[in-house]
Every structure is written in structure tokens, then in C-alpha cells.
Write an enzyme that holds these catalytic residues in place. Structure first.
Site, mmCIF file in Angstrom:
data_model
loop_
_atom_site.group_PDB
_atom_site.id
_atom_site.type_symbol
_atom_site.label_atom_id
_atom_site.label_comp_id
_atom_site.label_asym_id
_atom_site.label_seq_id
_atom_site.Cartn_x
_atom_site.Cartn_y
_atom_site.Cartn_z
ATOM 1 N N HIS A 292 -23.021 -21.146 40.805
ATOM 2 C CA HIS A 292 -23.507 -22.587 41.733
ATOM 3 C C HIS A 292 -23.031 -23.869 41.172
ATOM 4 O O HIS A 292 -23.583 -24.676 40.991
ATOM 5 C CB HIS A 292 -24.914 -22.461 41.685
ATOM 6 C CG HIS A 292 -25.570 -21.512 42.936
ATOM 7 N ND1 HIS A 292 -25.580 -21.579 44.260
ATOM 8 C CD2 HIS A 292 -26.152 -20.302 42.646
ATOM 9 C CE1 HIS A 292 -26.083 -20.443 44.674
ATOM 10 N NE2 HIS A 292 -26.359 -19.764 43.762
ATOM 11 N N THR A 293 -21.937 -23.644 40.281
ATOM 12 C CA THR A 293 -21.338 -24.750 39.844
ATOM 13 C C THR A 293 -19.994 -25.406 40.609
ATOM 14 O O THR A 293 -19.612 -26.113 40.678
ATOM 15 C CB THR A 293 -20.649 -24.485 38.518
ATOM 16 O OG1 THR A 293 -20.180 -23.033 38.475
ATOM 17 C CG2 THR A 293 -21.773 -24.589 37.263
ATOM 18 N N SER B 191 -12.868 -3.670 63.861
ATOM 19 C CA SER B 191 -13.421 -3.600 62.573
ATOM 20 C C SER B 191 -13.708 -1.926 62.612
ATOM 21 O O SER B 191 -14.414 -1.568 63.545
ATOM 22 C CB SER B 191 -14.698 -4.487 62.238
ATOM 23 O OG SER B 191 -15.432 -3.828 61.466
ATOM 24 N N SER C 271 -17.756 -10.159 50.012
ATOM 25 C CA SER C 271 -16.706 -9.271 51.077
ATOM 26 C C SER C 271 -16.276 -10.224 52.001
ATOM 27 O O SER C 271 -15.349 -10.156 52.655
ATOM 28 C CB SER C 271 -17.875 -8.543 51.693
ATOM 29 O OG SER C 271 -19.046 -9.060 52.293
ATOM 30 N N ASP D 232 -14.992 -18.016 45.253
ATOM 31 C CA ASP D 232 -14.687 -16.566 45.859
ATOM 32 C C ASP D 232 -13.127 -16.408 46.411
ATOM 33 O O ASP D 232 -12.524 -15.416 46.132
ATOM 34 C CB ASP D 232 -15.464 -16.123 46.904
ATOM 35 C CG ASP D 232 -16.846 -16.223 46.270
ATOM 36 O OD1 ASP D 232 -17.314 -16.445 44.895
ATOM 37 O OD2 ASP D 232 -18.036 -16.115 47.204
HETATM 38 C C1 GLA Z 1 -21.273 -17.608 46.592
HETATM 39 C C2 GLA Z 1 -20.284 -18.744 47.069
HETATM 40 C C3 GLA Z 1 -19.366 -19.302 46.010
HETATM 41 C C4 GLA Z 1 -20.767 -19.761 44.923
HETATM 42 C C5 GLA Z 1 -21.615 -18.421 44.460
HETATM 43 C C6 GLA Z 1 -22.399 -19.179 43.481
HETATM 44 O O1 GLA Z 1 -20.540 -16.527 46.122
HETATM 45 O O2 GLA Z 1 -19.403 -18.370 48.138
HETATM 46 O O3 GLA Z 1 -18.717 -20.292 46.453
HETATM 47 O O4 GLA Z 1 -20.922 -20.875 45.240
HETATM 48 O O5 GLA Z 1 -22.279 -18.233 45.801
HETATM 49 O O6 GLA Z 1 -21.953 -19.351 42.367
#
Ligand code: GLA
Length: 402
Positions: free
Chosen positions: A34-35, A67, A126, A171
């Protein structure tokens, strides 16, 4: 793992033509949770769980997407793509196609067959895997020039605007830039990054609590709004700040009276987590595994107590793991509210770890967990292509916050 030859046969049977196969990985985050949407630091690694896309272009302007996981087909015209109903899988590939088009990338019509083995809703990204795999396939098949950084950002935009989850860049970035045997320290403001070799003899062990997390649900977006509220309030006395990334812990303490207590706790998590993440990269670099383990433990506590995105099952899983032989560190990974933990475990202790954690977790929660061991993997690629340099910027230096 999906056998690419099987996917080609499935494609041939469904669409009657040959296809090219692409794959993009899911991820675990070692630390830095969450950064990313606070302009901060993260340190994820891609894993050997993938979304696979078989693709062949068509002569018209249609997208036909099937899918295998949901056994469902959707169709759209490239010039009028609209979201399907909320939470439908097709919003991810359709969102990416729409976002690419709107950014000026001229796509060809295409048949796409999608099959993924990244567990869904388990905090292993995913969503980013399907976005990046689809985006890469659409661009490559259309003969459009692009770079991976651009692809990561456009996929994030698609998830923010088309799907409606205000996720950060982590991600999609790691799904594009992951590198085998490495974790990646990323500065989410400047995109400078460092690859850190994972210590030999240590395995990434992922424990799935089997409690489903719902990232698109309100909680994630609410945390983000709370961070923004913190920045707004702190700006009254610190006008130069742009994000929580710019605030030190002593500044936060000094001005805590300006903040609602919940907002204060959220800010404290983000600020201390940024610090821990940079220290964790240093610890990896120095091969100081004890320090790394402590930082992972503190990260979990901060997510549990200050950010309040853990849950009973994640806490149990981390506690059980912490008591096992050969464990360097354990914490929840990803958005939270269920999903997975990441554990760094000495290779020779991994089998015992698996057995003990699975049975103890079952006794405590009544749930049967899934436990995966995965090497750190390469980012998105065309099947059969050798992995090559990913064009990473390496100028970022440890400790340099600019
Ligand atoms: C999810 C979001 C990321 C990130 C994480 C927490 O995976 O897709 O962008 O914020 O939560 O770190």
C-alpha cells in the site's frame, strides 16, 4: 502450468487458425505494501504462475475473446468498447484494448484465447497478469511499437478507469519487468529500480489462506482516499509535499493533531513501510537475512494494526509460519483482506514447512490452505522467445530519495 502446445490446439479447434502465444506472470510482494499509490517504494518478484494468451489477428475490427477459466466468449468492436457488468472477467482485456486504442495505439481486430493459472482473488495479481498478457499480445500482433513501462502504465490506467479499482503501478510493473531469481525494488514516483538477487538456498513460499479478497471492493479505494485526506491535511503546514512519500515520521508525529486518528494510523503505516522497504533492499544487498525477516514481521504488524487490511486467517498463517524452522520472514502480501502470505524459507526446511503450516492452519481455522513454492520469474514475453534485457533503469541508488 498450462502446456502452450495444448493452448495452440485449443485455439485451432475454436478459431480454425494458428496463433502466437504470450504469457505474463502474477507476483508476490516481499515488502512495500500500500505504498505504490503514495509515490513510495515496493519490492515485488514475479512468480511462475501465468496468464496465457493465444492470439491471431482478424481482417475486421472485432475482438473475440474466449476465457478457458470461465468457459465464456465475449465480442466487441474496437471502436465501441464498453464495460460488461460489474466484476466480469472480460472487463480486464476489454479495458486494456480500449485504453490502448484511446492512447493512440492502432490495434487490429483479433481472436484471443485466454487461460490463466494465477489463483483468482488470492492477492497474486491475476488481474495484472491478464491485463499485461492481453496488452502485450494486442500490441505485438498489431505491429505497434511500445515499451514495457508504457504498457504497465496503460494497463494500470485500464484497471483504474475501466474496471474501477484505483490500484497503484506495482503489479503491472513487475508483470512487465520481472526477472528470474530477482526481486525488484521500485521507486513508484520516478520508476527507477534495482534488481536484487534473491539469496541462494532461500525459497519463496506462498500460503493461500483461501479467504477471497475483493480488491475492487470499497476498502481498497477507501484506504487510498484516507491517504489522500492525510496529504491534504498535512499540506496546510507542509505545503511542499505531494504525497505521503514526502513526509517523514517526525513530521507526522509533530502534526498529528491535524489528522483524524484513523487517517493518522494510515499515514503512519505508509511512512514507516517506505522506510522498511528501503531497509529491506539494503538487507538483501548485504545478505542480512535476520534484518530482512524483522522488517517483514514489522510490515505485517503495521498492515494489521495501522492500515487494518489483514484478517484473522492471514494473522494466523503468519503466526504459524513464524514458529517454523528455517523461516527467514513471513507477512501478508498484496492488497489484503484475505489472499496469501509470502514466506522466505530455507530450501531444506520447505517440505516440513509445507506440512506443518498446512495442518496447523487447518486445525486453527477449519480451512484447507494451498501452499505454493515458486522461483522468481521473468516478466511478460512471447512464448518461445528467450528472455532478454528488459531495459530497466538502474540509476536509482539506495537511500537516495529524490
Ligand atoms: C494491490 C494493488 C497494488 C498495491 C497492492 C498493495 O495488489 O494492485 O497496486 O497497491 O494492492 O500493496
Amino acid at each position: 502450468m498450462k502446456n502452450p502446445r495444448q493452448l495452440l490446439q485449443d485455439f485451432q479447434a475454436r478459431f480454425g487458425s494458428v496463433a502466437t502465444i504470450y504469457r505474463a506472470p502474477g507476483r508476490v510482494n516481499l515488502i512495500g505494501e500500500h505504498t505504490d499509490y503514495n509515490d513510495g517504494f515496493v519490492m515485488p518478484a514475479a512468480i511462475e504462475f501465468y496468464c496465457w494468451v493465444a492470439a491471431a489477428s482478424r481482417d475486421d475490427k472485432k475482438l473475440v475473446i474466449h476465457s478457458e477459466n470461465f468457459n465464456e466468449t465475449v465480442e466487441a468492436r474496437l471502436d465501441s468498447i464498453n464495460p460488461t457488468n460489474a466484476k466480469h472477467w472480460s472487463n480486464y482485456p476489454l479495458g486494456v484494448a480500449d485504453t490502448l486504442q484511446n492512447s493512440g495505439k492502432r490495434l487490429r481486430g483479433m481472436n484471443l484465447l485466454i487461460s490463466g493459472d494465477v489463483p483468482l482473488g488470492a492477492g497474486l495479481s491475476s488481474s495484472a497478469a491478464i491485463e499485461v498478457a492481453t496488452g502485450f499480445a494486442l500490441l505485438r500482433q498489431s505491429g505497434v511499437e511500445f515499451n514495457r513501462g508504457e504498457l504497465a502504465q496503460l494497463c494500470q490506467k485500464a484497471e483504474n478507469e475501466f474496471v474501477g479499482a484505483r490500484v497503484g503501478i506495482m503489479d503491472q510493473f513487475i508483470s512487465c519487468f520481472g526477472q528470474a531469481s530477482h526481486a525488484l525494488l521500485l521507486d513508484c514516483r520516478s520508476f527507477y529500480c534495482e534488481l536484487h538477487t534473491l539469496p541462494p538456498g532461500i525459497q519463496l513460499v506462498i500460503c493461500n489462506t483461501k479467504v477471497k479478497h475483493e480488491i475492487a471492493s470499497g476498502e481498497y479505494n477507501r484506504r487510498r482516499a484516507e491517504c489522500e485526506e492525510g496529504v491534504r491535511a498535512l499540506r496546510m503546514v507542509l505545503p511542499e509535499i505531494r504525497a505521503l512519500r514526502d513526509v517523514s515520521i517526525s513530521q507526522l508525529e509533530k502534526h498529528c493533531a491535524l489528522l483524524d486518528p484513523k487517517v493518522y494510523s494510515r499515514c503512519r503505516h505508509v511512512i514507516t513501510e517506505n522506510d522498511r522497504t528501503q531497509k529491506a533492499a539494503r538487507a538483501l544487498y548485504d545478505n542480512d537475512l535476520r534484518a530482512l525477516g524483522r522488517l517483514m514481521r514489522d510490515s505485517h504488524r503495521s498492515l494489521r494494526d495501522d492500515y487494518e487490511v489483514s484478517c484473522k486467517e492471514l494473522d494466523e498463517m503468519v503466526e504459524i509460519a513464524g514458529a517454523q524452522r528455517g523461516v527467514i520472514g513471513a507477512r501478508m502480501t498484496g492488497g489484503g483482506f484475505g489472499g496469501c502470505t509470502i514466506n522466505l524459507v530455507e530450501a531444506e526446511a520447505t517440505e516440513d514447512f509445507r506440512k506443518n503450516v498446512a495442518s496447523e492452519y487447518q486445525v486453527r481455522t477449519g480451512l484447507t490452505p494451498e501452499i505454493y513454492v515458486s522461483p522468481a520469474a521473468d516478466g511478460v514475453q512471447q512464448e518461445g522467445e528467450t528472455s532478454k534485457a528488459r531495459g530497466l533503469t538502474k540509476e536509482y541508488r539506495l537511500g537516495n530519495q529524490s
